[in-house]
Design a protein around this motif. Structure first.
Motif, mmCIF file in Angstrom:
data_model
loop_
_atom_site.group_PDB
_atom_site.id
_atom_site.type_symbol
_atom_site.label_atom_id
_atom_site.label_comp_id
_atom_site.label_asym_id
_atom_site.label_seq_id
_atom_site.Cartn_x
_atom_site.Cartn_y
_atom_site.Cartn_z
ATOM 1 N N ALA A 251 62.497 33.790 72.713
ATOM 2 C CA ALA A 251 62.911 34.179 74.065
ATOM 3 C C ALA A 251 64.404 34.504 74.136
ATOM 4 O O ALA A 251 64.869 35.079 75.126
ATOM 5 N N LEU A 252 65.156 34.150 73.098
ATOM 6 C CA LEU A 252 66.599 34.414 73.083
ATOM 7 C C LEU A 252 66.926 35.857 72.733
ATOM 8 O O LEU A 252 68.064 36.291 72.912
ATOM 9 N N GLN A 253 65.950 36.604 72.229
ATOM 10 C CA GLN A 253 66.219 37.971 71.793
ATOM 11 C C GLN A 253 66.752 38.814 72.942
ATOM 12 O O GLN A 253 66.212 38.823 74.041
ATOM 13 N N ARG A 254 67.854 39.514 72.674
ATOM 14 C CA ARG A 254 68.486 40.348 73.690
ATOM 15 C C ARG A 254 67.929 41.769 73.647
ATOM 16 O O ARG A 254 67.538 42.267 72.595
ATOM 17 N N ALA A 256 68.940 45.382 73.707
ATOM 18 C CA ALA A 256 70.159 46.141 73.415
ATOM 19 C C ALA A 256 70.526 47.102 74.537
ATOM 20 O O ALA A 256 71.711 47.409 74.752
ATOM 21 N N ALA A 257 69.534 47.572 75.279
ATOM 22 C CA ALA A 257 69.798 48.518 76.361
ATOM 23 C C ALA A 257 70.588 47.880 77.500
ATOM 24 O O ALA A 257 71.155 48.593 78.336
ATOM 25 N N ARG A 258 70.638 46.552 77.540
ATOM 26 C CA ARG A 258 71.345 45.841 78.605
ATOM 27 C C ARG A 258 72.810 45.593 78.271
ATOM 28 O O ARG A 258 73.531 44.969 79.037
ATOM 29 N N TYR A 259 73.247 46.124 77.105
ATOM 30 C CA TYR A 259 74.605 45.837 76.648
ATOM 31 C C TYR A 259 75.379 47.114 76.339
ATOM 32 O O TYR A 259 74.812 48.104 75.860
ATOM 33 N N LEU A 260 76.665 47.072 76.604
ATOM 34 C CA LEU A 260 77.547 48.183 76.269
ATOM 35 C C LEU A 260 77.802 48.234 74.773
ATOM 36 O O LEU A 260 78.031 49.299 74.195
ATOM 37 N N GLY A 261 77.791 47.073 74.145
ATOM 38 C CA GLY A 261 78.059 46.985 72.718
ATOM 39 C C GLY A 261 78.489 45.575 72.370
ATOM 40 O O GLY A 261 78.471 44.672 73.224
ATOM 41 N N PHE A 262 78.847 45.387 71.122
ATOM 42 C CA PHE A 262 79.327 44.089 70.648
ATOM 43 C C PHE A 262 80.683 44.288 69.980
ATOM 44 O O PHE A 262 80.872 45.212 69.181
ATOM 45 N N VAL A 263 81.627 43.409 70.293
ATOM 46 C CA VAL A 263 82.943 43.463 69.672
ATOM 47 C C VAL A 263 83.327 42.042 69.265
ATOM 48 O O VAL A 263 82.996 41.075 69.960
#
Length: 337
Positions: A251-254, A256-263
């Protein structure tokens, strides 16, 4: 100290230079100064000359800051967080003054609680510890439905590790959120900071399990792995109050469409920035890691009577392989081996 100074001058031919007020500006203790002296005696001459120049730069920086009343308050805050979190270390290492925090030990859980408390103090809207022990803080944007910027790093360590590896990538965005909250500001997007529970694979042979859970790559077989004391990962999770259930982990899986990116902010672990005298660099690519496990089987024989063309020396074969790897990697720019 006098002997160290004499040894230093005999080795390098120039005086030992150290900014004794230290990186925090509050002064180094005598033991820290002696330890630094002893460590730097082992440097190559060119490296130590550069180290002296960096310390001259630091001395000038401190004096100018005093002159103009400039104090790097946020930098000091991040430094203090790093020092305070480093007080938690696993038994057997803590007594030796070494930092070791492996997955779900008492020290590891203490770090998670500390991070959770600091995130709340910084003003995050939601803070919690998830099903694999990640510490997650969310600072909403002006539109709570907008995509978020995901950032963070890991808070576990290798054995006798450093205070800033991984953890700097948690503290810097925490300080940013703290300032936004203090100023009453919201960005057009939310900020999600994750202190990943595990990356180093020190207690269990399962690396990146903290981030792996977020991208849907947590292997169910990991739960049955045992540490050196025979404690399974499942049992360790349950002892720490985590569900140890694949449903909760999946259930922790994110999305990706809900995020701008990862830095990720990270301390440099190589010499490039230091040699270029640059305080900050932006990574545009990174080397992927491939590890192969092999075995070289030789045969013991008398070194004085075995002709060279009859020898089967495993160490010599390994040396040839290491030299080949060095030459092969050097043919391609920016590749390491």
């Amino acid at each position: 100290m006098q002997q160290l100074n004499a040894d230093y001058n005999a080795r390098f031919g120039f005086p030992f230079i150290l900014a004794v007020r230290g990186p925090r500006g509050q002064g180094l203790g005598k033991a820290e100064i002696i330890a630094t002296f002893a460590r730097r005696l082992g440097h190559p001459v060119d490296y130590e000359r550069a180290e002296c120049l960096r310390n001259i730069h630091r001395i000038a920086e401190i004096r100018l800051a005093d002159k103009f009343g400039i104090q790097p308050a946020l930098g000091a805050l991040v430094w203090d967080w790093s020092e305070e979190l480093a007080a938690h270390s696993d038994p057997g290492f803590k007594e030796q003054g070494q930092l070791t925090v492996t997955y779900l030990t008492e020290a590891h859980q203490a770090c998670a609680r500390q991070l959770q408390g600091w995130m709340k103090e910084c003003g995050f809207d939601d803070v919690g510890i998830d099903a694999v022990g990640n510490v997650v803080g969310v600072y909403q944007g002006t539109d709570p439905q907008a995509r978020r910027l995901l950032t963070g790093s890991h808070y576990d360590t290798v054995r006798n590790g450093g205070k800033y590896d991984g953890r700097l990538g948690i503290f810097v965005p925490m300080a940013c959120v703290r300032e936004l909250h203090r100023q009453g500001r919201r960005l057009p997007f939310g900020i999600e900071v994750v202190g990943f529970a595990e990356e180093e694979g020190q207690r269990y042979k399962a690396t990146f399990l903290g981030s792996g859970a977020l991208v849907g790559q947590f292997d169910p077989a990991w739960l049955a792995q045992q540490d050196a004391d025979g404690v399974t990962m499942r049992a360790a999770m349950q002892a720490a109050g985590l569900p140890a259930d694949m449903g909760a982990i999946q259930a922790l899986q994110r999305d990706a469409a809900r995020y701008l990116g990862f830095v990720e902010v990270h301390i440099e672990q190589g010499p490039v920035l230091a040699e270029a005298d640059m305080p900050l660099g932006i990574v545009t690519s990174i080397n992927g890691s491939v590890r192969c496990l092999g075995q070289i089987q030789g045969m013991a024989s008398h070194a004085g009577t075995t002709p060279m063309d009859r020898r089967r020396a495993a160490a010599a074969a390994a040396a040839e392989l290491a030299l080949y790897l060095e030459k092969r990697a050097a043919r391609v720019p920016d590749v390491v081996g």
